[in-house]
Design a protein around this motif. Sequence first.
Motif, PDB file in Angstrom:
ATOM      1  N   CYS A 167      29.590  37.698  15.413  1.00  0.00           N
ATOM      2  CA  CYS A 167      30.532  36.776  14.772  1.00  0.00           C
ATOM      3  C   CYS A 167      30.351  36.742  13.256  1.00  0.00           C
ATOM      4  N   ILE A 168      31.473  36.852  12.537  1.00  0.00           N
ATOM      5  CA  ILE A 168      31.411  36.791  11.068  1.00  0.00           C
ATOM      6  C   ILE A 168      31.920  35.440  10.563  1.00  0.00           C
ATOM      7  N   VAL A 169      32.111  34.493  11.477  1.00  0.00           N
ATOM      8  CA  VAL A 169      32.523  33.124  11.158  1.00  0.00           C
ATOM      9  C   VAL A 169      33.759  33.098  10.236  1.00  0.00           C
ATOM     10  N   CYS A 170      34.736  33.897  10.611  1.00  0.00           N
ATOM     11  CA  CYS A 170      35.968  33.956   9.817  1.00  0.00           C
ATOM     12  C   CYS A 170      36.916  32.818  10.171  1.00  0.00           C
ATOM     13  N   ASN A 171      36.623  32.120  11.275  1.00  0.00           N
ATOM     14  CA  ASN A 171      37.409  30.951  11.664  1.00  0.00           C
ATOM     15  C   ASN A 171      38.765  31.291  12.297  1.00  0.00           C
ATOM     16  N   ARG A 172      39.057  32.567  12.465  1.00  0.00           N
ATOM     17  CA  ARG A 172      40.376  32.906  13.027  1.00  0.00           C
ATOM     18  C   ARG A 172      40.533  32.353  14.441  1.00  0.00           C
ATOM     19  N   CYS A 173      39.468  32.416  15.242  1.00  0.00           N
ATOM     20  CA  CYS A 173      39.556  31.925  16.626  1.00  0.00           C
ATOM     21  C   CYS A 173      39.829  30.424  16.640  1.00  0.00           C
ATOM     22  N   VAL A 197      30.525  29.462  15.873  1.00  0.00           N
ATOM     23  CA  VAL A 197      31.680  29.006  16.654  1.00  0.00           C
ATOM     24  C   VAL A 197      31.165  28.261  17.874  1.00  0.00           C
ATOM     25  N   CYS A 219      40.511  37.410  17.022  1.00  0.00           N
ATOM     26  CA  CYS A 219      39.174  37.805  16.549  1.00  0.00           C
ATOM     27  C   CYS A 219      39.189  39.226  15.977  1.00  0.00           C
ATOM     28  N   PRO A 220      38.726  39.395  14.723  1.00  0.00           N
ATOM     29  CA  PRO A 220      38.798  40.730  14.107  1.00  0.00           C
ATOM     30  C   PRO A 220      37.646  41.642  14.528  1.00  0.00           C
ATOM     31  N   THR A 221      36.682  41.094  15.267  1.00  0.00           N
ATOM     32  CA  THR A 221      35.513  41.895  15.667  1.00  0.00           C
ATOM     33  C   THR A 221      35.434  41.909  17.208  1.00  0.00           C
ATOM     34  N   THR A 223      33.466  40.091  18.864  1.00  0.00           N
ATOM     35  CA  THR A 223      32.785  38.860  19.275  1.00  0.00           C
ATOM     36  C   THR A 223      33.480  38.257  20.488  1.00  0.00           C
ATOM     37  N   LEU A 224      34.782  38.056  20.379  1.00  0.00           N
ATOM     38  CA  LEU A 224      35.567  37.603  21.526  1.00  0.00           C
ATOM     39  C   LEU A 224      36.291  38.838  22.052  1.00  0.00           C
TER      40      LEU A 224
HETATM   41  S1  SF4 Z   1      37.433  35.079  15.182  1.00  0.00           S
HETATM   42 FE1  SF4 Z   1      35.691  36.214  16.023  1.00  0.00          FE
HETATM   43  S2  SF4 Z   1      34.466  36.747  14.267  1.00  0.00           S
HETATM   44 FE2  SF4 Z   1      35.887  35.170  13.581  1.00  0.00          FE
HETATM   45  S3  SF4 Z   1      34.774  33.238  13.853  1.00  0.00           S
HETATM   46 FE3  SF4 Z   1      35.895  33.583  15.707  1.00  0.00          FE
HETATM   47  S4  SF4 Z   1      34.516  34.659  17.087  1.00  0.00           S
HETATM   48 FE4  SF4 Z   1      33.666  34.804  15.009  1.00  0.00          FE
END
Ligand code: SF4
Length: 936
Positions: A167-173, A197, A219-221, A223-224
């Motif tokens: 997770c890069i904590v981009c907040n998109r999710c 998150v 999610c751009p990675t 992670t999800l």
């Molecule tokens: S969208 Fe993905 S990478 Fe970004 S905060 Fe949420 S889980 Fe982390």
Amino acid sequence: MTILREPDYGTPAVSNDKRVKVKIDGIDVEVPAGTSVMRAAAEAGIQVPKLCATDSLNAFGSCRMCLVEIDGKKGTPASCTTPCEQGMVVKTQTPKVERLRRGVMELYISDHPLDCLTCPANGDCELQDMAGVVGLRDVRYGFEGNNHLHEETDSSNPYFSYDSSKCIVCNRCVRACDEIQGTLALTIQGRGFNSRVSAGGTDFMSSECVSCGACVQACPTATLEEKNVIDLGMPTRTVLTTCAYCGVGCSFKAELRGDELVRMVPYKDGGANEGHSCVKGRFAWGYATHPDRKTKPMIRQKITDPWQEVSWEEAINFASTGLKNVQQKYGKQSIGGITSSRCTNEEVFVVQKMIRTAFGNNNVDTCARVCHSPTGYGLKQTFGTSAGTQDFKSVAKADVIMVIGANPFAAHPVFASRMKRRLRQGAQLIVLDPRETETVKNPHVEAKHHLQLLPGTNVAVINALAHVVVTEKLLDEEFVKERCDLEAFEAWKEFIALPENSPEVVETISGVSAEEIRNAARLYATAKNSAIYYGLGVTEHSQGSTMVMGMANLAMATGNIGREGVGVNPLRGQNNVQGSCDMGSFPHEYSGYRHVGDDSVKELFESMWNTPMQSEPGLRIPNMLDAAIAGEFKGIYIQGEDIAQSDPNVKHVKEALASMEMVIVQDLFINETAQFAHVFLPGTSFLEKDGTFTNAERRINRVRPVMASKTGKSEWQATCDLAKAMGYEMDYDNAAQIMDEIAKLTPTFAGVSFALLDEVGSVQWPCNEKAPLGTPIMHVDQFVRGKGNFVETPYVPTEEKTNRKFPLLLTTGRILSQYNVGAQTRRTANVAWYPEDVLEIHEADAQARGIKDDSWVHLQSRVGETVLRAKISDRVPAGVVYTTFHYPVSGANVITTEFSDWATNCPEYKVTAVECRPSLRGPESLLVNSDAMVSK
Ligand code: SF4
Ligand code: SF4
Ligand code: SF4
Ligand code: FES
């Protein structure tokens, strides 16, 4: 088609008549004022690096990857949060911003597992892409310091996992869950380096998450990530198609790896869903390949014989001989058929054609009989057409939303997300429902008025609302004068003003306080735009059609028809209810709702189909069943409809089926109805179909084959074969030809073709010379019938009444994760959320009967009995109990009665007088249903 990646402009499109001109990297661009620099650059073909931005979410400005330089402005602003200004000159690639971006990326990568080559998202990861774009070659900080690389993965959700280490904590999710889905299940917990998150401090499965997949999509990675992608690998090709569950009709990209379906991803350009989905369409499609599926034709002489697998040819001959014998013995009218709202328009059209030609009668009906037939009747009487008035987008312009007898949060979730967005912007909500559903009250939305009426009193309440409008002079006189039939209006006005329709009298009937009715009426009538959305809680009543007309009257009286943000809109249950009705599935109507007794229409069909047509309407489903018991109706073809489970008074249905001599069932599984069949024709899942579905907004969407038919045939081919074996030549090369015939014969479809749909995506009928690209909003300048017609709607109490023996009223509904009789969803991991139907009962009623929470209760009505698990709940008022009908084992329809809508025979599922008592044994004690046990 290779994998389709839709363009991402970084921030949402802005709607603004004012436009501004900017120069980006030397390119002149003109955009609506308020557009971000990032989006303007993307529109000019320049991709500014980004991580926290995506065009389905509002800009957030946290990752600092998108920095640019702007002439005359200090520093390096983030292009995603900077709006374009007239004359702005922007540079997206300068040594300064490139250096800054590399530095930011270096920090991200220093806290990211370096397993790109083995990561499931390899090739589909924005972090990986951006590292390449910014030219990162080295990480100077090493990987030894504080990091998150060893955090645990949350795999609690059956369909996707959350690997915190990536997770890069981009907040998109978090933003996707808030802005798109509206569930607000996620937060970022902690600060700075400790930010993570969190699904409300617990795992995803135990949280408020409803598994819509919006966060996974955002999610751009990796992670999800969908578990299927982790297990099967990245997909390599895409087929655009349409969800086959509810009437929202979401567009999806079916993404495959070779021939294997890996995931369904909501399509951003889908007219109905614009990139959003719910747990069913997004994840619950595994039933299509479930081991219970039958893919070979089968026959048997008697329903007590074992099934025998045979070739298609043998099955068709057996079926046609059986039907012909029945007709010889009992006459032409002794056979008929039922079309399915789960099938495509083309499949349905061909079945009703076979019945009208090869069978030689009009004995065709559809499963819409048991859900939305009153919509067809009521809206046709008042507005002139049997369909909803708006597109889904229209709700974004509504100031007051009145939801009647529907729980979109559970049954039409993607529409509910649109509605929630509007409510969060300040629109007001009025709900008419006997139960306090999630739509009435949830942690983030609460109705301004909940008119918690007693089941069966809808018409009294809608009349009372209209009474307030008339007597308090809240009418839109100008609209009525210009657009409606004044004679009918005056008669209606006099009727509605009668004291019997006053809120004070209706309070005693419905249990809703007069004050609440008055306030709700004032709110609805005085808002700029008020819209009505309704469901089966309106139609499945003995006065279903009356209620539909009551709502139409109210909308016309207040001028809430014919523009965005208003209207009267049925939320259709199944994917193609609208289409199956449009296609001529009713015994009295050809496609396009034209009466079989209309000579000019009859002649048109006779000349096209080259055979004489009957002018008399045929039998409806309940009439077919009654005639079967009377010994006059002996053969039936049932496509994709489980009447022995979904129709009311199941005992009666089974008796009727058992008395027939040739029952042909076409379906995916051996369902309850197939227990009474002599021929089983295997059906195709939506993943194998080629054709179109029409959703609740009249939107015709393409359904494309994602995989080859598992039965070796399309359903329409099997129907054509049966028609031919019965003696009527019917042939098509492909489904597109069927649509061409529909277009030739149906004025509202005159402009529709597969070629047009493939070009423009989807169209809403009417689509013809006047509206070549379809009609999003109906009745704009005038009603389809000319003048809007007010119809008097006196309230007539249902004959189904409580008494000492049956003192409680049972009403039914759906939940989010399951669908209808559950044949599909029970064969997916969705059972994790809802393993059985339960009976919601108010504490006072439970206590009075000695019923404990979570214990078995025996439920009995005049016609049947069942056993369910009790759930003590304050969602239902005392005197009312509630259940769903997703599991055959609990057989909710065993106890629903044969009462039905006076105009259309739609069953009165929503009102059954019952009594319940504790039971020592579970439902198995009464079990007769075979589809109850699904192989795991
Ligand atoms: S969208 Fe993905 S990478 Fe970004 S905060 Fe949420 S889980 Fe982390
Ligand atoms: S799946 Fe949907 S509801 Fe669940 S956390 Fe993600 S966005 Fe929210
Ligand atoms: S809202 Fe309806 S059409 Fe859309 S994904 Fe869910 S079930 Fe399918
Ligand atoms: S994309 Fe602009 S700050 Fe993240």
